[in-house]
Design an enzyme around this catalytic site. Structure first.
Site, short mmCIF file in Angstrom:
data_model
loop_
_atom_site.label_atom_id
_atom_site.label_comp_id
_atom_site.label_asym_id
_atom_site.label_seq_id
_atom_site.Cartn_x
_atom_site.Cartn_y
_atom_site.Cartn_z
N LEU A 232 0.87 -1.18 0.00
CA LEU A 232 0.00 0.00 0.00
C LEU A 232 0.91 1.22 0.00
O LEU A 232 2.01 1.19 0.56
CB LEU A 232 -0.90 0.03 1.25
N ASP A 233 0.45 2.31 -0.63
CA ASP A 233 1.22 3.54 -0.60
C ASP A 233 1.47 3.96 0.85
O ASP A 233 0.69 3.65 1.75
CB ASP A 233 0.47 4.66 -1.32
N LYS A 234 2.52 4.74 1.04
CA LYS A 234 2.90 5.21 2.38
C LYS A 234 1.70 5.83 3.10
O LYS A 234 1.46 5.52 4.27
CB LYS A 234 4.03 6.22 2.28
N THR B 38 -1.54 5.57 2.36
CA THR B 38 -2.79 4.83 2.26
C THR B 38 -2.85 3.86 3.43
O THR B 38 -1.87 3.17 3.73
CB THR B 38 -2.89 4.06 0.93
N ARG C 183 -5.39 6.53 -7.26
CA ARG C 183 -5.09 7.97 -7.24
C ARG C 183 -4.93 8.51 -8.66
O ARG C 183 -5.44 9.59 -8.98
CB ARG C 183 -3.84 8.22 -6.41
#
Length: 347
Positions: A179-181, A183, A279
């Site tokens: 997961l993105d930092k 998110t 995103r």
């Protein structure tokens, strides 16, 4: 140790050069031992593997990336070219050499900032579910999943290495997706080699159910639909991604759950798993995630909602258990900052 785990020894190149077995070591003992070479620090170790069916038929460099993934493929290729790798005690200089099941593969590794980042660090990890084969965690916003330039420590991987000694024997400490930092939400992590192989296959075959909730600006029209647009590196900004003609196929399905005056809460299901996919796709339709200033969100609205990151949360995760074949589904509530933003919109 099971052969499917591949590693048979980690030999530290010191004066006695005695091979030691990875499963008999504490974390403090596994790694790189400093030695002096003409006044230069040359930390190194030798690792030996019995190659199993998981790497059968792969190129030597591809197999090594799987077996010692704290090093980049390009760096491992350099080591191979320098004669640091052997197959069945024979030095191999070609990265394209094919591996066979049963081969004994050895490589002498030298420490790099990347490899030294693979160290255990104590941290709180919220466990949603855990058994001998896997764990499901609730990742908070702000936590980087894997070491990378600018984030060589304090990552989820470092925390997993501290929590479970067996994680060192797994590729990426058992991490099978990211997961993105900024998110938040659910992630599954393997605890055994067999579970790692099974979960990776499930993600590759797209049998994992990944459901996100995203608060986006405006009101998507239609209110439910599919975005099918390739994603690649942004042509002008290295840290961003964009819809590009030469990008990788990327498919996002969305459905409006609730419409507010200035924003919409969406349920999003991913058919593919590209970096920043939700995103990028929402920004490409002129409905960026609220708070996502990187992809064009309105900073005034973000401030009003109290957001310092994108409103994006992995709310549900469905997997097939690697051992029992049971279908398992997990859910995660909104963290405080995201719940607050919805409260502001509801007032």
């Amino acid at each position: 140790m099971k052969q499917s785990e591949s590693i048979i020894s980690t030999e530290r190149l010191s004066s006695d050069s005695d091979a030691v077995f990875a499963n008999d070591l504490d974390f403090a003992e596994i790694g790189f031992e400093d030695s002096q070479n003409d006044g230069q620090d040359d930390s190194h170790e030798k690792r030996t593997f019995i190659c199993d069916t998981h790497v059968h038929g792969k190129r030597l460099d591809a197999a090594l990336v799987q077996l010692v993934d704290e090093f980049s493929r390009s760096y491992l290729q350099q080591l191979i070219e320098r004669g640091s790798a052997t197959i069945n005690s024979q030095v191999v200089h070609k990265a394209a050499t094919k591996i066979k099941a049963g081969d004994t593969l050895s490589i002498v590794l030298h420490a790099t900032p990347q490899s030294q980042a693979f160290k255990p660090e104590a941290m709180d990890i919220e466990i949603v579910y855990e058994d001998a084969h896997l764990m499901v965690i609730n990742k908070p916003a702000g936590l980087v999943v894997h070491p990378a330039p600018g984030n060589w420590s304090g990552t989820l991987l470092n925390g997993l290495l501290h929590r479970d000694k067996g994680a060192l024997l797994l590729p990426r400490a058992g991490i099978v997706h990211r997961l993105d930092k900024d998110t938040s939400g659910l992630m599954v992590v393997a605890r055994t080699a067999d579970a790692y192989t099974s979960l990776k296959a499930q993600f590759k075959d797209r049998t994992v159910d990944k459901t996100y909730h995203a608060l986006v600006q405006g009101h998507p029209d239609p209110s439910s639909g599919t975005i099918d647009a390739p994603i690649g590196r942004h042509p002008h900004h290295d840290y961003r991604f964009a819809v590009t003609n030469d990008g990788k196929p990327s498919v996002t399905h969305y459905r409006t759950v609730e419409a507010f005056s200035y924003a919409s809460l969406l349920e999003v299901d991913l058919e593919t798993g590209r970096t920043h996919q939700i995103r990028v796709h929402m920004a490409a339709t002129n409905h960026p995630c609220c708070g996502d200033l990187t992809y064009g969100a309105d900073p005034t609205l973000a401030s009003r909602l109290g957001l310092t990151r994108q409103w994006l949360h992995a709310v549900e995760l469905g997997i097939t258990h690697p051992r029992s074949d049971e279908r398992m589904t997990f859910e995660s509530p909104y963290p405080t900052d995201l719940a607050h933003a919805l409260d502001v919109l509801s007032d």
